[in-house]
Design an enzyme around this catalytic site. Structure first.
Site, PDB file in Angstrom:
ATOM      1  N   LYS A  11       0.835  -1.195   0.000  1.00  0.00           N
ATOM      2  CA  LYS A  11       0.000   0.000   0.000  1.00  0.00           C
ATOM      3  C   LYS A  11       0.879   1.257   0.000  1.00  0.00           C
ATOM      4  O   LYS A  11       2.094   1.180   0.231  1.00  0.00           O
ATOM      5  CB  LYS A  11      -0.916  -0.032   1.231  1.00  0.00           C
ATOM      6  N   TYR A  51     -12.634  -2.849  -2.331  1.00  0.00           N
ATOM      7  CA  TYR A  51     -13.127  -2.824  -0.952  1.00  0.00           C
ATOM      8  C   TYR A  51     -14.646  -2.813  -0.873  1.00  0.00           C
ATOM      9  O   TYR A  51     -15.209  -2.357   0.131  1.00  0.00           O
ATOM     10  CB  TYR A  51     -12.550  -1.600  -0.222  1.00  0.00           C
ATOM     11  N   ASN A 125      -1.701  -0.149   7.477  1.00  0.00           N
ATOM     12  CA  ASN A 125      -1.151  -1.473   7.790  1.00  0.00           C
ATOM     13  C   ASN A 125      -0.306  -2.074   6.666  1.00  0.00           C
ATOM     14  O   ASN A 125      -0.142  -3.281   6.568  1.00  0.00           O
ATOM     15  CB  ASN A 125      -2.264  -2.416   8.263  1.00  0.00           C
ATOM     16  N   HIS A 128      -1.825  -5.330   1.789  1.00  0.00           N
ATOM     17  CA  HIS A 128      -3.076  -6.071   1.687  1.00  0.00           C
ATOM     18  C   HIS A 128      -2.734  -7.520   1.376  1.00  0.00           C
ATOM     19  O   HIS A 128      -1.801  -7.780   0.604  1.00  0.00           O
ATOM     20  CB  HIS A 128      -3.944  -5.516   0.547  1.00  0.00           C
ATOM     21  N   GLU A 139     -10.132 -10.962  -6.281  1.00  0.00           N
ATOM     22  CA  GLU A 139      -9.166  -9.857  -6.253  1.00  0.00           C
ATOM     23  C   GLU A 139      -8.118 -10.006  -7.350  1.00  0.00           C
ATOM     24  O   GLU A 139      -7.736  -9.026  -7.986  1.00  0.00           O
ATOM     25  CB  GLU A 139      -8.485  -9.796  -4.882  1.00  0.00           C
TER      26      GLU A 139
HETATM   27  P1  DAT Z   1      -7.639  -7.109   6.010  1.00  0.00           P
HETATM   28  O1  DAT Z   1      -6.941  -5.999   5.235  1.00  0.00           O
HETATM   29  O2  DAT Z   1      -6.791  -7.614   7.139  1.00  0.00           O
HETATM   30  O3  DAT Z   1      -8.165  -8.211   5.117  1.00  0.00           O
HETATM   31  P2  DAT Z   1     -10.363  -6.096   6.167  1.00  0.00           P
HETATM   32  O4  DAT Z   1     -10.585  -6.728   4.838  1.00  0.00           O
HETATM   33  O5  DAT Z   1     -11.341  -6.391   7.259  1.00  0.00           O
HETATM   34  O6  DAT Z   1      -8.891  -6.436   6.732  1.00  0.00           O
HETATM   35  O7  DAT Z   1     -10.325  -4.512   6.009  1.00  0.00           O
HETATM   36  C1  DAT Z   1      -9.680  -3.929   4.896  1.00  0.00           C
HETATM   37  C2  DAT Z   1      -8.909  -2.709   5.365  1.00  0.00           C
HETATM   38  O8  DAT Z   1      -9.823  -1.759   5.961  1.00  0.00           O
HETATM   39  C3  DAT Z   1      -7.872  -2.974   6.441  1.00  0.00           C
HETATM   40  O9  DAT Z   1      -6.645  -3.414   5.920  1.00  0.00           O
HETATM   41  C4  DAT Z   1      -7.759  -1.639   7.106  1.00  0.00           C
HETATM   42  C5  DAT Z   1      -9.186  -1.075   7.027  1.00  0.00           C
HETATM   43  N1  DAT Z   1      -9.933  -1.317   8.259  1.00  0.00           N
HETATM   44  C6  DAT Z   1     -10.519  -2.484   8.641  1.00  0.00           C
HETATM   45  N2  DAT Z   1     -11.118  -2.356   9.825  1.00  0.00           N
HETATM   46  C7  DAT Z   1     -10.934  -1.048  10.204  1.00  0.00           C
HETATM   47  C8  DAT Z   1     -11.316  -0.268  11.332  1.00  0.00           C
HETATM   48  N3  DAT Z   1     -12.038  -0.801  12.325  1.00  0.00           N
HETATM   49  N4  DAT Z   1     -10.928   1.029  11.367  1.00  0.00           N
HETATM   50  C9  DAT Z   1     -10.203   1.575  10.375  1.00  0.00           C
HETATM   51  N5  DAT Z   1      -9.809   0.906   9.280  1.00  0.00           N
HETATM   52  C10 DAT Z   1     -10.166  -0.394   9.199  1.00  0.00           C
HETATM   53 MG    MG Z   2      -9.694  -8.248   3.697  1.00  0.00          MG
END
Ligand code: DAT
Ligand code: MG
Length: 158
Positions: A11, A51, A125, A128, A139
């Protein structure tokens, strides 16, 4: 264990903080094989499609800005998109990445070592990683054309 393919994105925070080499080192050390890689300028449409499962979340609009590089002064909206293949690739890469919330990610994982939550509450973070086989397939199809991914050895041209 089944041979899987998984999508990884470095990212904009990962790129701007020069974590590309370190991330690829760790992925390569896992024994998985890189079978696709390219720099991508992330359009609003691509970001929203990637997303889309999170479109109802309160953090969605900032998530779109984040993946497009709006928080990292990075002209061109770049990410590095990669496909890795190998046995249990999806879980192996999630393990290397660490938990979604950088504060909960194990120390030593990429997110645990280098992720942060900004004072505005944004999760940064670094990478991805696809979360399951259905997500991975969707994806990879979204980010890559079929001929941008190396075929499996049995299907490769001799
Ligand atoms: P991952 O990236 O671990 O698969 P995800 O698909 O649930 O996690 O969410 C996608 C992204 O969205 C994640 O990398 C960071 C953001 N995100 C997820 N939960 C969040 C939260 N509670 N607050 C802020 N950003 C969040
Ligand atoms: Mg995810």
């Amino acid at each position: 264990m089944a041979v899987e393919q998984t999508l990884i994105l470095i990212k904009p925070d990962g790129l701007s903080r020069k974590l590309t080499g370190l991330t690829i080192d760790r992925l390569d050390a896992s024994g998985l094989e890189m079978v696709g890689a390219k720099m991508v300028s992330v359009s609003e449409k691509l970001a929203r499609e990637h997303y889309k499962a999170l479109c109802d979340k309160p953090f969605f609009s900032n998530l779109i800005k984040y993946i497009r590089g709006d928080f990292h002064g990075f002209p061109g909206h770049r990410v590095l998109a990669m496909v890795y293949r190998g046995e249990g690739a999806i879980a192996k890469v999630r393990q290397i990445a660490g938990a979604t919330n950088p504060e909960q990610a194990e120390p030593g994982t990429i997110r645990g070592s280098f992720g942060r939550i900004t004072t505005a509450g944004q999760f940064e973070n670094v990478i991805h990683a696809s979360s399951d086989p259905r997500d991975a397939e969707r994806e990879i199809r979204l980010w890559f054309k079929a001929d941008e991914i190396l075929p499996e050895p049995a299907k490769a041209l001799k």
